[in-house]
Design a protein around this motif. Sequence first.
Motif, PDB file in Angstrom:
ATOM      1  N   LEU A  82       0.831  -1.212   0.000  1.00  0.00           N
ATOM      2  CA  LEU A  82       0.000   0.000   0.000  1.00  0.00           C
ATOM      3  C   LEU A  82       0.857   1.249   0.000  1.00  0.00           C
ATOM      4  N   LYS A  83       1.859   1.283   0.912  1.00  0.00           N
ATOM      5  CA  LYS A  83       2.755   2.439   0.962  1.00  0.00           C
ATOM      6  C   LYS A  83       3.936   2.117   1.876  1.00  0.00           C
ATOM      7  N   TRP A  84       5.001   2.867   1.680  1.00  0.00           N
ATOM      8  CA  TRP A  84       6.155   2.788   2.578  1.00  0.00           C
ATOM      9  C   TRP A  84       5.856   3.649   3.806  1.00  0.00           C
ATOM     10  N   LEU A  85       6.055   3.076   4.995  1.00  0.00           N
ATOM     11  CA  LEU A  85       5.864   3.817   6.245  1.00  0.00           C
ATOM     12  C   LEU A  85       7.168   4.466   6.701  1.00  0.00           C
ATOM     13  N   SER A  86       8.298   3.881   6.281  1.00  0.00           N
ATOM     14  CA  SER A  86       9.633   4.415   6.555  1.00  0.00           C
ATOM     15  C   SER A  86      10.560   3.863   5.482  1.00  0.00           C
ATOM     16  N   ASP A  87      11.858   4.098   5.623  1.00  0.00           N
ATOM     17  CA  ASP A  87      12.811   3.638   4.612  1.00  0.00           C
ATOM     18  C   ASP A  87      12.840   2.126   4.453  1.00  0.00           C
ATOM     19  N   ASP A  88      12.435   1.379   5.509  1.00  0.00           N
ATOM     20  CA  ASP A  88      12.507  -0.079   5.413  1.00  0.00           C
ATOM     21  C   ASP A  88      11.242  -0.800   5.869  1.00  0.00           C
ATOM     22  N   THR A  89      10.152  -0.072   6.073  1.00  0.00           N
ATOM     23  CA  THR A  89       8.905  -0.693   6.530  1.00  0.00           C
ATOM     24  C   THR A  89       7.778  -0.389   5.555  1.00  0.00           C
ATOM     25  N   LEU A  90       7.121  -1.466   5.137  1.00  0.00           N
ATOM     26  CA  LEU A  90       6.090  -1.397   4.122  1.00  0.00           C
ATOM     27  C   LEU A  90       4.743  -1.790   4.732  1.00  0.00           C
ATOM     28  N   LEU A  91       3.692  -1.037   4.430  1.00  0.00           N
ATOM     29  CA  LEU A  91       2.337  -1.403   4.829  1.00  0.00           C
ATOM     30  C   LEU A  91       1.737  -2.249   3.720  1.00  0.00           C
ATOM     31  N   LEU A  92       1.230  -3.439   4.097  1.00  0.00           N
ATOM     32  CA  LEU A  92       0.684  -4.388   3.137  1.00  0.00           C
ATOM     33  C   LEU A  92      -0.798  -4.628   3.369  1.00  0.00           C
ATOM     34  N   GLU A  93      -1.547  -4.766   2.299  1.00  0.00           N
ATOM     35  CA  GLU A  93      -2.919  -5.238   2.362  1.00  0.00           C
ATOM     36  C   GLU A  93      -2.873  -6.751   2.172  1.00  0.00           C
ATOM     37  N   VAL A  94      -3.627  -7.474   3.004  1.00  0.00           N
ATOM     38  CA  VAL A  94      -3.622  -8.931   2.966  1.00  0.00           C
ATOM     39  C   VAL A  94      -5.034  -9.425   2.669  1.00  0.00           C
ATOM     40  N   TYR A  95      -5.122 -10.421   1.776  1.00  0.00           N
ATOM     41  CA  TYR A  95      -6.414 -11.017   1.466  1.00  0.00           C
ATOM     42  C   TYR A  95      -6.207 -12.481   1.114  1.00  0.00           C
ATOM     43  N   TRP A  96      -7.012 -13.337   1.685  1.00  0.00           N
ATOM     44  CA  TRP A  96      -7.036 -14.753   1.314  1.00  0.00           C
ATOM     45  C   TRP A  96      -8.474 -15.221   1.376  1.00  0.00           C
ATOM     46  N   ASP A  97      -8.931 -15.846   0.292  1.00  0.00           N
ATOM     47  CA  ASP A  97     -10.299 -16.345   0.212  1.00  0.00           C
ATOM     48  C   ASP A  97     -10.233 -17.817  -0.150  1.00  0.00           C
ATOM     49  N   GLY A  98     -10.685 -18.679   0.754  1.00  0.00           N
ATOM     50  CA  GLY A  98     -10.621 -20.113   0.545  1.00  0.00           C
ATOM     51  C   GLY A  98     -11.749 -20.697  -0.277  1.00  0.00           C
ATOM     52  N   THR A  99     -12.765 -19.906  -0.623  1.00  0.00           N
ATOM     53  CA  THR A  99     -13.881 -20.450  -1.397  1.00  0.00           C
ATOM     54  C   THR A  99     -13.398 -20.830  -2.784  1.00  0.00           C
ATOM     55  N   PRO A 100     -13.902 -21.827  -3.421  1.00  0.00           N
ATOM     56  CA  PRO A 100     -15.000 -22.695  -3.018  1.00  0.00           C
ATOM     57  C   PRO A 100     -14.565 -23.876  -2.152  1.00  0.00           C
ATOM     58  N   TYR A 101     -13.345 -23.856  -1.653  1.00  0.00           N
ATOM     59  CA  TYR A 101     -12.809 -24.995  -0.899  1.00  0.00           C
ATOM     60  C   TYR A 101     -13.017 -24.855   0.607  1.00  0.00           C
ATOM     61  N   GLY A 102     -13.563 -23.767   1.043  1.00  0.00           N
ATOM     62  CA  GLY A 102     -13.810 -23.515   2.452  1.00  0.00           C
ATOM     63  C   GLY A 102     -14.767 -22.355   2.580  1.00  0.00           C
ATOM     64  N   ASP A 103     -15.018 -21.915   3.786  1.00  0.00           N
ATOM     65  CA  ASP A 103     -15.977 -20.833   3.973  1.00  0.00           C
ATOM     66  C   ASP A 103     -15.395 -19.692   4.793  1.00  0.00           C
ATOM     67  N   GLU A 104     -14.074 -19.504   4.716  1.00  0.00           N
ATOM     68  CA  GLU A 104     -13.430 -18.458   5.489  1.00  0.00           C
ATOM     69  C   GLU A 104     -12.549 -17.587   4.600  1.00  0.00           C
ATOM     70  N   ALA A 105     -12.398 -16.345   5.023  1.00  0.00           N
ATOM     71  CA  ALA A 105     -11.522 -15.400   4.337  1.00  0.00           C
ATOM     72  C   ALA A 105     -10.745 -14.624   5.392  1.00  0.00           C
ATOM     73  N   VAL A 106      -9.532 -14.232   5.044  1.00  0.00           N
ATOM     74  CA  VAL A 106      -8.696 -13.392   5.901  1.00  0.00           C
ATOM     75  C   VAL A 106      -8.500 -12.070   5.172  1.00  0.00           C
ATOM     76  N   THR A 107      -8.736 -10.953   5.884  1.00  0.00           N
ATOM     77  CA  THR A 107      -8.531  -9.631   5.311  1.00  0.00           C
ATOM     78  C   THR A 107      -7.847  -8.751   6.332  1.00  0.00           C
ATOM     79  N   GLY A 108      -7.180  -7.711   5.862  1.00  0.00           N
ATOM     80  CA  GLY A 108      -6.581  -6.754   6.783  1.00  0.00           C
ATOM     81  C   GLY A 108      -5.271  -6.199   6.284  1.00  0.00           C
TER      82      GLY A 108
END
Length: 130
Positions: A82-108
Amino acid sequence: MRDMSNGEIVWSDTAYMEPEFFWSEDGNYLVIQASGRKWTECRVVYVASWQELDAPNIGSICALTQDFPDIYENGITAVRPLKWLSDDTLLLEVYWDGTPYGDEAVTGTVEYEVNTSSYRNLDLQLESVG
């Protein structure tokens, strides 16, 4: 990546759909967002040596908490810068969707420290989908 002073190719990788490039504020790191049909991931390059470093990935991020399911390759995954927070730290968007093999998703989001290949300030949610 090409050195414009002499034309030498200093770093290369295979082609991806719609790559995006994120330079750190001090110019020491280049993060390339690479995408395929069902995944988006990051490549981290240390510019002084043009060496590829350990990169954040969905499996190692979700393994940081015991509340999340085991991540498997059949789901749709994304780790986007998403963006660099400092010279060596990066802010990341995370997404995982297990469908159709499961019924859970991870976001954040999560912060990734490039120098130490470590994560901090996880803000991840497990959601039911389907």
